[in-house]
Design a protein around this motif. Structure first.
Motif, PDB file in Angstrom:
ATOM      1  N   SER A 177       9.689 -42.475   9.672  1.00 47.14           N
ATOM      2  CA  SER A 177       9.650 -42.864  11.000  1.00 47.14           C
ATOM      3  C   SER A 177       8.431 -44.246  11.219  1.00 47.14           C
ATOM      4  O   SER A 177       7.358 -43.391  11.428  1.00 47.14           O
ATOM      5  N   ASN A 178       8.491 -44.759  12.429  1.00 48.61           N
ATOM      6  CA  ASN A 178       7.511 -45.181  12.978  1.00 48.61           C
ATOM      7  C   ASN A 178       6.857 -44.080  14.402  1.00 48.61           C
ATOM      8  O   ASN A 178       5.532 -44.690  15.136  1.00 48.61           O
ATOM      9  N   LYS A 179       7.382 -42.883  14.232  1.00 44.76           N
ATOM     10  CA  LYS A 179       6.571 -41.855  15.155  1.00 44.76           C
ATOM     11  C   LYS A 179       5.672 -41.353  14.775  1.00 44.76           C
ATOM     12  O   LYS A 179       5.518 -40.824  12.884  1.00 44.76           O
ATOM     13  N   PRO A 180       4.720 -40.598  15.930  1.00 42.07           N
ATOM     14  CA  PRO A 180       3.409 -39.413  15.071  1.00 42.07           C
ATOM     15  C   PRO A 180       4.554 -38.305  14.476  1.00 42.07           C
ATOM     16  O   PRO A 180       5.187 -38.328  14.046  1.00 42.07           O
ATOM     17  N   THR A 204       0.130 -40.937  11.809  1.00 36.63           N
ATOM     18  CA  THR A 204       0.659 -41.803  12.324  1.00 36.63           C
ATOM     19  C   THR A 204       0.567 -42.647  12.102  1.00 36.63           C
ATOM     20  O   THR A 204      -0.166 -43.297  11.859  1.00 36.63           O
ATOM     21  N   PRO A 205       1.412 -43.762  11.723  1.00 37.96           N
ATOM     22  CA  PRO A 205       2.110 -45.002  11.369  1.00 37.96           C
ATOM     23  C   PRO A 205       1.348 -46.284  11.851  1.00 37.96           C
ATOM     24  O   PRO A 205       1.767 -45.805  12.958  1.00 37.96           O
ATOM     25  N   LEU A 206       0.251 -46.980  11.569  1.00 38.60           N
ATOM     26  CA  LEU A 206      -0.441 -47.920  12.264  1.00 38.60           C
ATOM     27  C   LEU A 206       0.372 -49.040  11.495  1.00 38.60           C
ATOM     28  O   LEU A 206       0.506 -49.489  10.461  1.00 38.60           O
ATOM     29  N   ILE A 216       2.756 -39.211  21.407  1.00 31.96           N
ATOM     30  CA  ILE A 216       1.517 -38.179  21.640  1.00 31.96           C
ATOM     31  C   ILE A 216       0.172 -38.062  19.747  1.00 31.96           C
ATOM     32  O   ILE A 216       1.756 -37.573  19.163  1.00 31.96           O
ATOM     33  N   ILE A 217      -0.816 -38.751  19.908  1.00 31.88           N
ATOM     34  CA  ILE A 217      -1.390 -38.154  18.118  1.00 31.88           C
ATOM     35  C   ILE A 217      -2.059 -36.785  18.646  1.00 31.88           C
ATOM     36  O   ILE A 217      -2.720 -36.106  17.668  1.00 31.88           O
ATOM     37  N   HIS A 218      -3.363 -37.304  19.517  1.00 32.19           N
ATOM     38  CA  HIS A 218      -3.712 -35.841  20.033  1.00 32.19           C
ATOM     39  C   HIS A 218      -4.128 -35.506  21.279  1.00 32.19           C
ATOM     40  O   HIS A 218      -4.477 -36.391  22.087  1.00 32.19           O
ATOM     41  N   VAL A 219      -3.835 -33.960  21.220  1.00 30.23           N
ATOM     42  CA  VAL A 219      -4.587 -34.032  22.914  1.00 30.23           C
ATOM     43  C   VAL A 219      -5.312 -33.393  22.731  1.00 30.23           C
ATOM     44  O   VAL A 219      -5.771 -32.164  21.896  1.00 30.23           O
ATOM     45  N   LYS A 220      -6.572 -33.229  24.062  1.00 25.25           N
ATOM     46  CA  LYS A 220      -7.418 -32.198  24.634  1.00 25.25           C
ATOM     47  C   LYS A 220      -7.378 -31.290  25.796  1.00 25.25           C
ATOM     48  O   LYS A 220      -6.807 -31.650  26.622  1.00 25.25           O
TER      49      LYS A 220
END
Length: 153
Positions: A6-9, A30-32, A83-87
């Motif tokens: 998939s092209n999604k994280p 995460t594919p770029l 979303i790839i990262h959350v704080k």
């Protein structure tokens, strides 16, 4: 390494790494692509866009912060599934947030986060960091959430 076409994280918990609570995964791939865009949101809080007033209480601020995240992501052409990262920034003075312990604080915040991601991102759990802080930008703010996402195309 786990592969995902998939092209999604793709978030997962690899063997040999401690299993985290159900609110997040330890790793995200995460594919770029040449047409990918990195989207970074400023920390979103429980501030009502219509009234410019901060929601009353920790619970209401968390819920409203997620509404603001969803609206910001949509405006950038993304969804919570991107979303790839959350704080998560949580004011540590538990007397101000109306809970008795850190365990209860995590239960309240974690419940809303998982509910949001279940509803908006098919149960996806990107890696996250939870920080206990002394204060946020203004005294009434009790929670802030910073999000990074990637979209393709």
């Amino acid at each position: 390494m786990t592969t995902n076409t998939s092209n999604k994280p793709h978030a997962f918990n690899p063997p040999g790494v401690p299993t985290p609570p159900p609110t997040y995964s330890q790793v995200s791939i995460t594919p770029l692509l040449p047409t990918s865009k990195l989207i970074t949101l400023a920390g979103q809080v429980g501030l009502d866009a219509q009234t410019s007033k901060v929601a009353s209480g920790f619970d209401a601020q968390v819920k409203l912060a997620y509404v603001n995240i969803l609206n910001a992501l949509k405006a950038a052409g993304a969804t919570p599934r991107d979303i790839i990262h959350v704080k998560h920034f949580i004011v540590k003075d538990t007397g101000r947030v109306g809970v008795e312990s850190e365990e209860e604080l995590t239960r309240v915040w974690g419940h809303h986060w998982m509910e949001f991601m279940d509803r908006e991102a098919e149960g996806y759990r990107p890696p996250d960091t939870v920080l206990g802080v002394a204060a946020l930008a203004t005294e009434e703010l009790l929670y802030e959430c910073e999000v990074w996402a990637v979209v393709h195309g």
